[in-house]
Scaffold this active site. Structure first.
Site, PDB file in Angstrom:
ATOM      1  CG  LEU A 138     105.750  27.600  41.060  1.00 42.31           C
ATOM      2  CD1 LEU A 138     104.341  27.027  41.209  1.00 42.31           C
ATOM      3  CD2 LEU A 138     106.785  26.655  41.696  1.00 42.31           C
ATOM      4  N   GLY A 144     107.187  34.119  45.394  1.00 40.63           N
ATOM      5  CA  GLY A 144     108.388  33.425  44.954  1.00 40.63           C
ATOM      6  C   GLY A 144     108.661  32.238  45.869  1.00 40.63           C
ATOM      7  CB  SER A 145     110.349  31.995  49.182  1.00 40.32           C
ATOM      8  OG  SER A 145     111.621  32.387  48.714  1.00 40.32           O
ATOM      9  CG  LEU A 247     110.393  23.592  41.574  1.00 42.25           C
ATOM     10  CD1 LEU A 247     109.721  24.442  42.634  1.00 42.25           C
ATOM     11  CD2 LEU A 247     111.346  24.447  40.742  1.00 42.25           C
ATOM     12  CD  GLU A 371     115.013  25.374  39.060  1.00 49.11           C
ATOM     13  OE1 GLU A 371     115.202  24.224  39.500  1.00 49.11           O
ATOM     14  OE2 GLU A 371     115.120  25.669  37.864  1.00 49.11           O
TER      15      GLU A 371
END
Length: 392
Positions: A138, A144-145, A247, A371
């Site tokens: 992902l 990322g965020s 997630l 995560e």
């Protein structure tokens, strides 16, 4: 080689809230960690190498998809059992728990929830035993965020899809047999694809020079015109909500796992404080050390209660993403603070590989970021209680 003398703290008698099956599952995992992980993990962490020989054992204790139904090779256990297994594995090492979490929640879970019956039968039984290992793509170099901005994409070429892009910070990537990859179709909609090792144009370079999760294999996923068969698309759900469901499951496991790391640091510090003599008495008899230890057991107990309740909500299908975020953020923050305080109690010995504390401390620096970062989880809670997302 030091014996593993770990004794789990249970200050509020939480064992009374567990079923006999829960305790059996947990105790089996605990015994396996003492026997197979503790004796070797410091050496592997120092060498920055994942101990592949433990994969079979991880499968045997339910470390891979314990909540997956038995018809697909899972153990058919509930969410509290899953959490307890993660707690025990992370008590051994966060990197080993990462391997287990990724396989369970980020590879097996989406195939089970969003895959076809053919995909379930093809992959899940082999993933449950560790014959196949998987990873989850992902995060990207620039996303990322904010995963919705991903640039990895696939085009419909008639009899196959053509996949291009790159993912990074991927646990298990260097040795994974399959990758569950999230990519955008030509309309910009996010879908999951199962990419298999050996597909032309698919490479998994390893990430080196990590000071954290050193006993876990991390890498990249590179897709250069990879031909993916159409039957490898996960048809059950598309959009960002699909990987977010994965997630949720993984973050739930982390909330339990972090308690394991905290327990190990506390137990090590308590034992050391009782044995270490300074000024003619054990340092455990001094006020400042008792303050540290008392605060540690209080925070562990609070986290245990929070996470047990979350497990009940997960079993009932009531747990929200925001509730899971709260537990992940709280428990990892709790664990990292306990690791630092425990290191202080051990003085100079606390930085050596003779004890687990510094390894846990370094590992948790990754766990607090991956995560969902510490700050992002705070904002998820903030958005939930105010109704106003502060991400944008």
């Amino acid at each position: 080689m030091k014996p593993d003398l770990f004794q789990a703290p249970d200050y509020y008698l939480l064992d009374d809230l567990l079923t006999e099956e829960h305790k059996l599952v947990r105790d089996s995992a605990r015994a396996w960690v003492k026997r197979e992980v503790s004796p070797i993990i410091e050496d592997y962490a120092q060498r920055a190498e994942f101990p592949k020989q433990i994969i079979k054992g991880l499968g045997e204790i339910g470390g891979f998809g314990p909540y997956i139904p038995e018809e697909y090779g899972g153990a058919g256990l509930d969410q509290i059992s899953y959490g307890l297994i993660m707690q025990e594995i992370e008590r051994g090492d966060s990197g080993v728990r990462s391997t287990s979490s990724v396989q369970s929640s980020l590879v097996m879970y989406p195939i089970w929830k969003f895959g076809t019956e053919e995909q379930r039968m093809k992959y899940l039984p082999k993933l449950a035993t560790g014959e196949f290992m998987g990873c989850f793509g992902l995060t990207e170099p620039d996303y990322g965020s904010n995963p919705s901005g991903m640039v990895t994409n696939f085009k419909d070429m008639g009899d196959h899809y053509l996949l291009n892009g790159a993912k990074m910070w991927i646990s298990n990537a260097p040795f994974a047999d399959i990758a569950v990859v999230w990519a955008k179709d030509e309309s910009g909609r996010i879908h999951g694809l199962i990419v298999e090792r050996g597909m032309e144009g698919f490479t998994t370079p390893e990430t080196h020079n990590k000071w954290s999760l050193r006993a876990s294999a991390t890498g990249e996923l590179i897709f250069d015109n990879v031909k993916v068969p159409k039957e490898n698309l996960l048809p059950g759900k598309s959009g960002l909500g699909a990987p977010m469901m994965c997630l949720d499951s993984a973050r739930y496991g982390i909330a339990w796992g972090a308690i394991g790391a905290a327990m190990d640091c506390y137990d090590t510090a308590l034992r050391y404080a009782k044995e270490r003599i300074q000024f003619d008495k054990p340092i455990a008899a001094t006020q400042l050390q008792q303050k540290k230890l008392a605060e540690m057991i209080t925070e562990i107990t609070k986290a245990q209660l929070l996470t047990w309740r979350l497990g009940v909500l997960r079993n009932e299908g009531k747990a929200t993403t925001a509730q899971i975020s709260m537990a992940k953020r709280n428990n990892v923050d709790m664990a990292i603070n306990i690791a630092r305080e425990a290191r202080q109690i051990l003085g100079g010995m606390g930085i050596t590989g003779e004890y687990s504390i510094m390894r846990h401390s370094m590992n948790l620096e990754s766990v607090i970021t991956y995560e969902g970062t510490h700050d992002i989880h705070l904002l998820i809670t903030g958005a939930d209680i105010t109704g106003m997302p502060a991400f944008k």
